[in-house]
Structures are given as structure tokens and as C-alpha cells.
Scaffold this motif. Sequence first.
Motif, PDB file in Angstrom:
ATOM      1  N   SER A 170      82.281  90.524  59.965  1.00  0.00           N
ATOM      2  CA  SER A 170      81.032  91.245  59.771  1.00  0.00           C
ATOM      3  C   SER A 170      80.583  91.843  61.088  1.00  0.00           C
ATOM      4  O   SER A 170      81.070  91.455  62.152  1.00  0.00           O
ATOM      5  CB  SER A 170      79.964  90.290  59.228  1.00  0.00           C
ATOM      6  OG  SER A 170      79.826  89.182  60.095  1.00  0.00           O
TER       7      SER A 170
ATOM      8  N   GLN B 111      86.332  92.435  53.356  1.00  0.00           N
ATOM      9  CA  GLN B 111      86.561  91.953  51.999  1.00  0.00           C
ATOM     10  C   GLN B 111      86.881  90.471  51.950  1.00  0.00           C
ATOM     11  O   GLN B 111      86.885  89.890  50.877  1.00  0.00           O
ATOM     12  CB  GLN B 111      87.710  92.740  51.335  1.00  0.00           C
ATOM     13  CG  GLN B 111      89.105  92.234  51.641  1.00  0.00           C
ATOM     14  CD  GLN B 111      89.548  92.500  53.053  1.00  0.00           C
ATOM     15  OE1 GLN B 111      88.824  93.047  53.883  1.00  0.00           O
ATOM     16  NE2 GLN B 111      90.765  92.104  53.372  1.00  0.00           N
ATOM     17  N   GLY B 112      87.147  89.841  53.065  1.00  0.00           N
ATOM     18  CA  GLY B 112      87.461  88.419  53.089  1.00  0.00           C
ATOM     19  C   GLY B 112      88.947  88.140  53.054  1.00  0.00           C
ATOM     20  O   GLY B 112      89.722  88.887  52.449  1.00  0.00           O
TER      21      GLY B 112
ATOM     22  N   TYR C 144      85.096  85.932  56.228  1.00  0.00           N
ATOM     23  CA  TYR C 144      84.628  87.310  56.231  1.00  0.00           C
ATOM     24  C   TYR C 144      84.301  87.745  57.655  1.00  0.00           C
ATOM     25  O   TYR C 144      83.606  87.029  58.383  1.00  0.00           O
ATOM     26  CB  TYR C 144      83.366  87.456  55.388  1.00  0.00           C
ATOM     27  CG  TYR C 144      83.532  87.119  53.930  1.00  0.00           C
ATOM     28  CD1 TYR C 144      83.333  85.820  53.470  1.00  0.00           C
ATOM     29  CD2 TYR C 144      83.881  88.105  53.004  1.00  0.00           C
ATOM     30  CE1 TYR C 144      83.489  85.509  52.129  1.00  0.00           C
ATOM     31  CE2 TYR C 144      84.025  87.802  51.655  1.00  0.00           C
ATOM     32  CZ  TYR C 144      83.830  86.504  51.231  1.00  0.00           C
ATOM     33  OH  TYR C 144      83.980  86.200  49.898  1.00  0.00           O
TER      34      TYR C 144
ATOM     35  N   TRP D  20      80.482  94.426  56.301  1.00  0.00           N
ATOM     36  CA  TRP D  20      81.244  93.263  55.856  1.00  0.00           C
ATOM     37  C   TRP D  20      82.642  93.678  55.434  1.00  0.00           C
ATOM     38  O   TRP D  20      82.818  94.713  54.783  1.00  0.00           O
ATOM     39  CB  TRP D  20      80.540  92.576  54.687  1.00  0.00           C
ATOM     40  CG  TRP D  20      79.285  91.878  55.104  1.00  0.00           C
ATOM     41  CD1 TRP D  20      78.034  92.431  55.183  1.00  0.00           C
ATOM     42  CD2 TRP D  20      79.162  90.529  55.542  1.00  0.00           C
ATOM     43  NE1 TRP D  20      77.135  91.495  55.639  1.00  0.00           N
ATOM     44  CE2 TRP D  20      77.802  90.315  55.864  1.00  0.00           C
ATOM     45  CE3 TRP D  20      80.061  89.473  55.695  1.00  0.00           C
ATOM     46  CZ2 TRP D  20      77.326  89.088  56.324  1.00  0.00           C
ATOM     47  CZ3 TRP D  20      79.586  88.260  56.149  1.00  0.00           C
ATOM     48  CH2 TRP D  20      78.231  88.065  56.466  1.00  0.00           C
TER      49      TRP D  20
END
Length: 127
Positions: free
Chosen positions: A96, A119-120, A94, A117
Motif C-alpha cells: 500500500s 491485489q495481495g 498487501y 493498494w
Amino acid sequence: VQLQASGGGLVQAGGSLRLSCAASERTFTSGFMGWFRQAPGKEREFVAYSDSRGATKYYADSVKGRFTISRDNAKNTVYLQMNSLKPEDTAVYYCSGGARSRLITSAVRDAGMYGYWGQGTLVTVSS
């Protein structure tokens, strides 16, 4: 600010990947950025941090010397170059960030200090 991470995938141990994280706004250029990861069944953990200018960087001990965080403020993008990957690096990564230009050293590993953040993106390292 919206963050969009990309670049994950499947790679063999010893290989490399570069993750990218694009921010939706130019306010990105004034904020610190970081990468965290979460492996299956584990807590989210800190990976890397960069202040707004890219002058100060910190890394988790587990990735130091193998991973490099960088940023291109003109493109509103932060990168995570990952070399010498190990199976234990397998996780969702992730990106950030926060609005301030930097964090104090004791805070860079605290996920609660990051207000934005992505979404990964999944990184899988096979042995």
C-alpha cells in the motif's frame, strides 16, 4: 498508481520469503509505502512502513526483528524481506502507499491513511 505484489508462496516455519511490490508510476518515489496483512477470519493489520526515502521505518511488534521493509525508487519497487517465518504469519499480504512523503508516527498503522493498494499475495507458513 497501480501496485502489483508478488513473491508469496508456501514455506516451512523458520524459512524466508521476499515479497515485492511494483508501482506503475514514478510518483511512487515521492510517496510513503507500507505492507499490511489479513489472516483468515481476522482484520487487516499493519506490518511495516517506510517513508519515501526509506529513512524512517516502522514495524508491527509481531514482526520486529524478523521482517525488513526496503525500497528501490529507481525500480519503483518496495520489498518485504521475511525471515524466521512462523505459522501465525500466514496471511494475504498487501502493499500500500500514499502520495505524501511520510506519515506522522501515530498514523502509520492506520490503513485508512493509505490511498493505493495492491491485489495481495498469499503467504502460507507450514509448521
